[in-house]
Design an enzyme around this catalytic site. Structure first.
Site, PDB file in Angstrom:
ATOM      1  N   ASP A  25     -19.149  21.295  -7.533  1.00 30.85           N
ATOM      2  CA  ASP A  25     -18.786  20.354  -6.474  1.00 30.85           C
ATOM      3  C   ASP A  25     -19.404  18.973  -6.717  1.00 30.85           C
ATOM      4  OD1 ASP A  25     -17.684  20.010  -3.643  1.00 30.85           O
ATOM      5  OD2 ASP A  25     -19.780  19.428  -3.364  1.00 30.85           O
TER       6      ASP A  25
ATOM      7  N   GLU B  57     -15.801  18.685 -10.187  1.00 34.46           N
ATOM      8  CA  GLU B  57     -15.016  17.879  -9.259  1.00 34.46           C
ATOM      9  C   GLU B  57     -15.384  16.407  -9.441  1.00 34.46           C
ATOM     10  OE1 GLU B  57     -14.163  17.388  -4.466  1.00 34.46           O
ATOM     11  OE2 GLU B  57     -16.177  17.858  -5.191  1.00 34.46           O
TER      12      GLU B  57
END
Length: 478
Positions: free
Chosen positions: A216, A240
């Site tokens: 993330d 990400e």
């Protein structure tokens, strides 16, 4: 290989070859399945709804029946317990203790049983991990003593919200969030922080036998953090990097094996939600630019929906547009990701409406979208098994105009358009220009109709704006 571009395998980690073959199903643990069936339980909102690891385990056959071969689950660590103005931490991105599990999702044994059950079905499990920040409710000063293991202010950058997301320094050192929920930004540049994460991720992978990681907020972490972290994890990791510019995102592949393909995502949404968006532009930006700026497009993770954007069907009700976008997603270069609920035509808007409880669908496997999507995914998987080169041979353009794009990969020809269900198109392609051996016919997998190929010429006709996925009747045509 007859003019088809390829990335020939070089010496690389074995997990890359394994993950190129996958189709990933993204699950929000709290929203996928309850411990026991209750199709009428609350299925919306920003509080915990009761989805668990046991619930996922009970419903693995649903994912398997769609054809997906890997499952990405939410972050597993303990999150803050407060109910904030933005709801609760049901999504898993507001960590409090990296050394404990989120008990809302179940026990350590439940998690181990889930991963084991996934493996027993010959599937892979990807876990979502956050190294950039912790979570904090409200505007009061942060009590760092509540966090583990980073229980002192010395482990965090000074409080300052990110204002300019294109400023590299500010993006790395600034805090995400707002006055309702702010995310204390960890000093991932500190050696002791890096050492903790290296040991932690190594233990996590060994303890639970995860096969991959979704990292993330990777854009908000120093690039120098990644190599030793990846080495310690020793599994496929995709990061990400929330940005639409392939030049910006592509640079991260120097440090990470893979990234989520945000440049393709934005192009898919723009192209298939706006018929004025030219396929020439789509090809230039989603194909050529991505190939130019990324080291290896075959391991990029492609997606059309996720938990941060309104659903595709929130923007349009045109099934033909959705099928075309999904066809592009599944058959273009890279690893496809299906966000849970796409197969049920969920149409939620912004967070949290795009994070519906899947149980409201009763896990219906007979609706048209589920069947079409399953057919596409299974076709891709059959191609992967039939043509060993499928996962590293790049797509090759056969035809393009303002609204139609035709391309090929080993064993298949794809024709997509962005004019919707009220349109039709007709294209003729001389395959002799591309291959020495040309099959006598093709099968359209969505209609199961046979399309003859006479004098090496393939006539592709589409009514109602539907995509064409054409499988050669001759497995040697490439």
């Amino acid at each position: 290989m007859n003019l088809i571009c390829s990335i020939l395998p070089k010496k690389e980690p074995s997990y890359l070859k394994l993950w190129r073959k996958q189709v990933i199903y993204q699950v929000l643990t709290d929203r996928f399945a309850l411990d026991e069936d209750n199709f009428y339980a609350k299925a919306s909102g920003n509080l915990y709804l009761g989805g668990t690891w046991k619930g996922i385990t009970r419903n693995l056959d649903y994912i398997k029946s769609l054809g997906c071969t890997a499952i990405w689950i939410s972050p597993i660590v303990k999150n803050i317990s407060e109910t904030t103005d933005c709801g609760q931490a049901y999504h898993g991105y507001w960590a409090q203790d990296m050394t404990q599990l989120n008990e809302n999702f179940g026990t350590e044994e439940d998690l181990k049983e889930l991963v084991n059950a996934i493996h027993e079905k010959n599937m892979l499990c990807m876990v979502d991990i956050v190294v950039n920040h912790m979570g904090h409710a409200g505007s009061k000063p942060v009590n760092f003593l509540l966090y583990q293991p980073f229980n002192s202010g010395k482990y965090y950058h000074n409080w300052q919200f990110v204002q300019n997301y294109d400023d590299p320094h500010e993006t790395i050192t600034g805090w995400l969030g707002d006055s309702h929920v702010n995310l204390p930004d960890i000093r991932t540049e500190k050696n002791e922080v890096r050492k903790f994460f290296q040991n932690w991720v190594s233990d996590l992978i060994k303890r639970y036998q995860f096969d991959g990681i979704r990292l993330d907020t990777a854009k908000h972490v120093e690039k120098s953090f990644f190599p030793t972290f990846i080495e310690a994890a020793n599994v496929f990791t995709t990061g990400e990097v929330f940005h639409g510019d392939p030049k910006v995102v592509g640079d991260y592949q120097k440090y990470l094996p893979s990234t989520l393909n945000f440049p393709l995502f934005f192009q898919l949404r723009e192209t298939f939600l706006d018929p004025k968006h030219s396929m020439f532009s789509f090809y230039d930006k989603a194909v050529l630019d991505v190939r130019h700026y990324f080291k290896d497009v075959t391991v990029l993770c492609n997606f059309l929906e996720n938990h941060d954007f309104p659903r595709f069907f929130h923007e349009t009700k045109d099934i033909a547009l959705a099928l075309n976008a999904l066809t592009a997603l599944i058959f273009m270069d890279g690893i496809p990701i299906i966000y849970y609920g796409q197969e049920q035509m969920f149409d939620g808007g912004s967070d949290p409406d795009n994070r519906e409880g899947l149980w409201k669908s009763k896990y219906n496997t007979s609706n048209p979208m589920f069947r079409h999507l399953s057919s596409m995914i299974r076709t891709r998987q059959n191609l992967v098994e039939t043509y060993p080169e499928f996962t590293y041979v790049l797509s090759f353009q056969l035809y393009i105009d303002d609204s139609v794009y035709v391309f090929t990969r080993p064993g298949v020809i794809i024709a997509i358009s962005n004019e919707g269900s009220t349109s039709s198109f007709k294209v003729e392609i001389d395959l002799k220009e591309h291959w020495k051996e040309v099959p006598s016919s093709f099968t359209d997998i969505l209609t199961q109709k046979t399309i003859p190929c006479k004098d090496h010429k393939l006539k592709i006709k589409s009514k109602s704006g539907l995509p064409k996925i054409l499988i050669s009747s001759d497995p040697s045509f490439l």
